[in-house]
Design an enzyme around this catalytic site. Structure first.
Site, mmCIF file in Angstrom:
data_model
loop_
_atom_site.group_PDB
_atom_site.id
_atom_site.type_symbol
_atom_site.label_atom_id
_atom_site.label_comp_id
_atom_site.label_asym_id
_atom_site.label_seq_id
_atom_site.Cartn_x
_atom_site.Cartn_y
_atom_site.Cartn_z
ATOM 1 N N GLU A 1 0.810 -1.218 0.000
ATOM 2 C CA GLU A 1 0.000 0.000 0.000
ATOM 3 C C GLU A 1 0.845 1.272 0.000
ATOM 4 O OE1 GLU A 1 -3.684 0.350 0.394
ATOM 5 O OE2 GLU A 1 -3.424 -1.621 -0.538
ATOM 6 N N ASP B 1 -8.352 5.341 -8.173
ATOM 7 C CA ASP B 1 -9.117 4.089 -8.248
ATOM 8 C C ASP B 1 -10.626 4.309 -8.193
ATOM 9 O OD1 ASP B 1 -9.367 4.878 -5.629
ATOM 10 O OD2 ASP B 1 -8.800 2.951 -4.755
ATOM 11 N N THR C 1 -7.611 8.223 -0.553
ATOM 12 C CA THR C 1 -7.205 7.038 0.196
ATOM 13 C C THR C 1 -6.283 7.533 1.302
ATOM 14 O OG1 THR C 1 -7.366 5.558 -1.700
ATOM 15 C CG2 THR C 1 -5.926 4.874 0.099
#
Length: 267
Positions: free
Chosen positions: A52, A70, A75
């Site tokens: 990640e 995405d 995020t």
């Protein structure tokens, strides 16, 4: 009577041999440590962080935030909470509950509610990003992220792993999947991937071979990964396949792996 005793003894030997063979293949969940605490938790979180955040130092990722393209908006944080799926908003809500005084994120709660389900940054933007990074220095923010992580991701994974009788390696594979795909039940979420895997192979709790089942789970997950441009690189799945091949069901260190071309090591 003697014949019955001989047959009974023979059956006991067969059952014992079968049990020994199952144990030798791959120790399962029952009686095993879990990834909930201790070194196994640190190992699991480090493996996920290498995918990640390109680091094994997961403890420094509470302040992480960006839009990775995405379709889920921002995020952020240790597990990649997103503004588009609503769990990032839940973190801010939890932080606001813990931080009863002033905090720089509280005023973004209405905007986070509005952008839920979209990739929009409306009402957020650079100031929100700055406020998130500042808040991450607060121990209450760390507690807030850990609380949502445990409730929405780790506990469901451990519950599922217990039902399927999976070892720490299986728990990690489940956890990595729920981090990326979310805890839902649809085909592209953790629940759907697990359901598909069970159609391909029996779980250890059903009498199946753990390696075979975990490979089936990764096969089911591969289909989902390839549907998203941001996840078409399957490095994280190749790492997991290598651990299965090595038979490292307890995630014993030292660990060596490559993720997206970079090398990592846990002593």
């Amino acid at each position: 009577m003697q014949v019955k005793q001989v047959l009974r003894g023979f059956m006991i030997l067969l059952v014992s041999a079968s049990l020994v063979g199952c144990t030798a293949q791959a120790p399962g969940y029952r009686g095993q440590r879990t990834i909930k605490t201790g070194q196994l938790r640190a190992t699991t979180f480090s493996l996920v962080a290498s995918a990640e955040n390109s680091t094994t130092n997961y403890r420094q990722q509470y302040g992480y935030i960006e839009d990775i393209g995405d379709g889920r908006g921002y995020t952020a944080g240790i597990i990649g909470f997103t503004s588009g799926t609503g769990d990032l908003r839940e973190v801010v809500q939890r932080y606001t509950h813990l931080k009863t005084g002033h905090n720089g994120l509280k005023r973004y709660l209405p905007a986070l509610r509005r952008v839920n389900g979209t990739a929009s940054h409306a009402g957020l933007g650079p100031r929100f990003v700055k406020a998130w990074r500042q808040a991450a220095k607060d121990s209450q923010m760390v507690r807030a992220q850990d609380a949502i992580l445990n409730r929405q991701y780790l506990r469901p994974v451990l519950k599922a792993a217990k039902q399927d009788n999976l070892s720490p390696l299986g728990q990690y594979i489940y956890y990595d999947a729920i981090v990326v795909h979310g805890p839902g039940a649809d085909k592209s979420s953790f629940g759907g991937i697990r359901r598909r895997a069970k159609q391909l192979a029996k779980t250890p709790s059903q009498g199946g071979n753990q390696a075979r089942y975990l490979r089936a789970f990764l096969k089911a997950r591969t289909r989902v990964m390839k549907q998203e441009a941001a996840h078409k690189d399957l490095s994280r799945l190749e790492v997991q396949r290598q651990f299965i091949k090595d038979g490292n069901y307890q995630l014993k260190r030292p660990l060596h792996w490559r993720m997206y071309g970079d090398r990592y090591r846990l002593k």
